[in-house]
Enzyme design. Structure first.
Site, PDB file in Angstrom:
ATOM      1  N   ALA A 178      75.895  14.351 -55.950  1.00 25.22           N
ATOM      2  CA  ALA A 178      76.666  13.340 -56.683  1.00 25.22           C
ATOM      3  C   ALA A 178      75.819  12.099 -56.955  1.00 25.22           C
ATOM      4  O   ALA A 178      75.841  11.544 -58.058  1.00 25.22           O
ATOM      5  CB  ALA A 178      77.930  12.967 -55.902  1.00 25.22           C
ATOM      6  N   ASP A 179      75.082  11.657 -55.959  1.00 25.28           N
ATOM      7  CA  ASP A 179      74.182  10.519 -56.152  1.00 25.28           C
ATOM      8  C   ASP A 179      73.144  10.816 -57.223  1.00 25.28           C
ATOM      9  O   ASP A 179      72.915  10.013 -58.141  1.00 25.28           O
ATOM     10  CB  ASP A 179      73.452  10.198 -54.842  1.00 25.28           C
ATOM     11  CG  ASP A 179      74.332   9.499 -53.821  1.00 25.28           C
ATOM     12  OD1 ASP A 179      75.371   8.943 -54.213  1.00 25.28           O
ATOM     13  OD2 ASP A 179      73.975   9.514 -52.636  1.00 25.28           O
ATOM     14  N   LEU A 180      72.493  11.957 -57.089  1.00 23.03           N
ATOM     15  CA  LEU A 180      71.405  12.284 -58.003  1.00 23.03           C
ATOM     16  C   LEU A 180      71.907  12.492 -59.427  1.00 23.03           C
ATOM     17  O   LEU A 180      71.292  12.029 -60.396  1.00 23.03           O
ATOM     18  CB  LEU A 180      70.681  13.539 -57.515  1.00 23.03           C
ATOM     19  CG  LEU A 180      69.991  13.408 -56.151  1.00 23.03           C
ATOM     20  CD1 LEU A 180      69.490  14.759 -55.672  1.00 23.03           C
ATOM     21  CD2 LEU A 180      68.843  12.411 -56.221  1.00 23.03           C
TER      22      LEU A 180
END
Length: 404
Positions: A178-180
């Site tokens: 999700a961050d990436l």
């Protein structure tokens, strides 16, 4: 102004300017999602100035700056220390904003408003600014004030419900997906806004969230639910519809096989067991899908008899997608990975010689621009303040220390 003054700082080894040379990017990001976005700009020639608050003396935070993760995320940036809670620090920051092309932040909404650095305030001093934001759940709505982290977004997007072995319970993906993903998508949105600015002369606020990015990445599972009402479930290493596709044992490890078309199935049978071509219950893709467990078990019993290298060679020759399943150390020993130069090596003033994870992007005629790791907090503060026109007295007011 900034294009002429900073382009010479970031050039590829062949003296060809990198694609983003001339852009000034202000980095106010924390954690992983925001730095993932900014890393694209630093890698490809932008002059990135990371604005950090004064050190609090937190040993854990300070120690992490020489760690592999921090070095990989924050390479190639200038670093200044400004206390945005003070009038002097805020004023210096606004001088940087006047000169910037892009600002990236991933603060919660109340924090940036409390600091007076929200989009509405900054566009007044620089109408050309492209302001990029990442949040956990979106900039508006009932969850806008909630803190969001990667695993929470994985769960709330439905991703964990379709990850893992059937019946094994929810499972997070092995990377901070999700961050990436949100960081990569924000970089794309910023570039779109910069392209639009060429026509309009004005910047724009662009933003995404961990939740939105993960829902977008559900892709065909989400589309199938929205159009047919089918709720996807965990299928482990199997493909939801294509059979045979999945993980199979070899005598010395594991392989992935993707023989999803009828032609590939026929070729697989000729290599592994020609008698399967005559099985009436395995003739069509629908037949094989209904009998997935039996098909996969039969293949596994055969692939376990020979090595990974044997199967990869045999299947590749027949046009069947196949590959070994590597441990991380094996990844970087693969000849294709070595050829792709995904581990650029740099010299760091404190860490010494180290390797970083390379950019996956390729621009013909420009070498990748990773030349330096992450710097210590505030190392470029005086240089940057002098660049915006501050004299020694003004610098002392901002930093609390008389410049040398």
């Amino acid at each position: 102004m900034i294009a002429k003054e900073t382009a010479s700082r970031r050039e590829s080894p062949g003296n060809a300017a990198l694609p983003l040379a001339g852009l000034l990017v202000l980095d106010l990001t924390l954690a992983r999602a925001g730095p993932t976005c900014v890393r694209h700009f630093a890698d490809w020639g932008a002059d990135v100035i990371r604005v950090q608050p004064p050190d609090t003396g937190d040993e854990e935070v300070i120690g992490r700056r020489d760690g592999s993760d921090y070095q990989n995320m924050h390479r190639g940036k200038r670093v200044v220390t400004l206390d945005l809670k003070t009038a002097a620090g805020h004023a210096a920051f606004m001088e940087l904003v006047k000169r910037a092309d892009v600002l990236v932040e991933n603060m919660r909404a109340p924090v940036k408003h409390r600091l007076g650095i929200e989009w509405e305030a900054l566009r007044e001093v620089n109408p050309r600014l492209v302001y990029g934001s990442i949040s956990g759940f979106g900039q508006t709505g009932p969850y806008t004030h909630r803190a969001g982290v990667d695993q929470i977004a994985q769960g709330m997007s439905g991703l964990m419900s379709i990850t893992g072995a059937p019946g094994g319970g929810p499972m997070r993906v092995g990377i901070a997906v999700a961050d990436l993903t949100s960081g990569n998508l924000l970089a794309l949105a910023i570039m779109m806004a910069l392209y639009e600015r060429d026509r309009t002369g004005r910047g724009r606020w662009v933003h995404t969230s961990l939740l939105e990015s993960q829902i977008f990445m559900l892709d065909f599972q989400a589309a199938r639910y929205l159009q047919s009402g089918v709720v996807p479930v965990q299928v482990g290493n199997d493909h939801p519809t294509a059979v045979p596709t999945g993980v199979f044992p070899a005598s010395d490890g594991w392989i992935n096989i993707g023989a999803s078309s009828s032609k590939q199935w026929a070729n697989l049978c000729r290599i592994v067991e020609p008698a399967w071509l005559d099985r009436p219950d395995w003739q069509s893709q629908a037949d094989r899908s209904r009998n997935r467990a039996a098909v996969h078990a039969a293949i596994a019993s055969k692939t376990a008899e020979r090595t990974t290298g044997y199967w990869v060679g045999a299947f590749e020759e027949a046009g069947i997608p196949c590959g070994p399943i590597y441990a991380i150390d094996e990844v970087f020993d693969d000849p294709q990975v070595r050829h792709l130069d995904m581990t650029p090596e740099i010299e760091h003033e404190r860490v010494g010689r180290m390797k970083l994870v390379g950019s996956p992007l390729n621009f013909e005629g420009s070498a990748r621009g990773i030349t330096e790791g992450a710097k210590t907090t505030g190392v470029d503060t005086v240089e940057v303040l002098r660049w915006i026109g501050y004299d020694n007295e003004q610098i002392e007011v901002v930093t609390g220390v008389a410049p040398a």
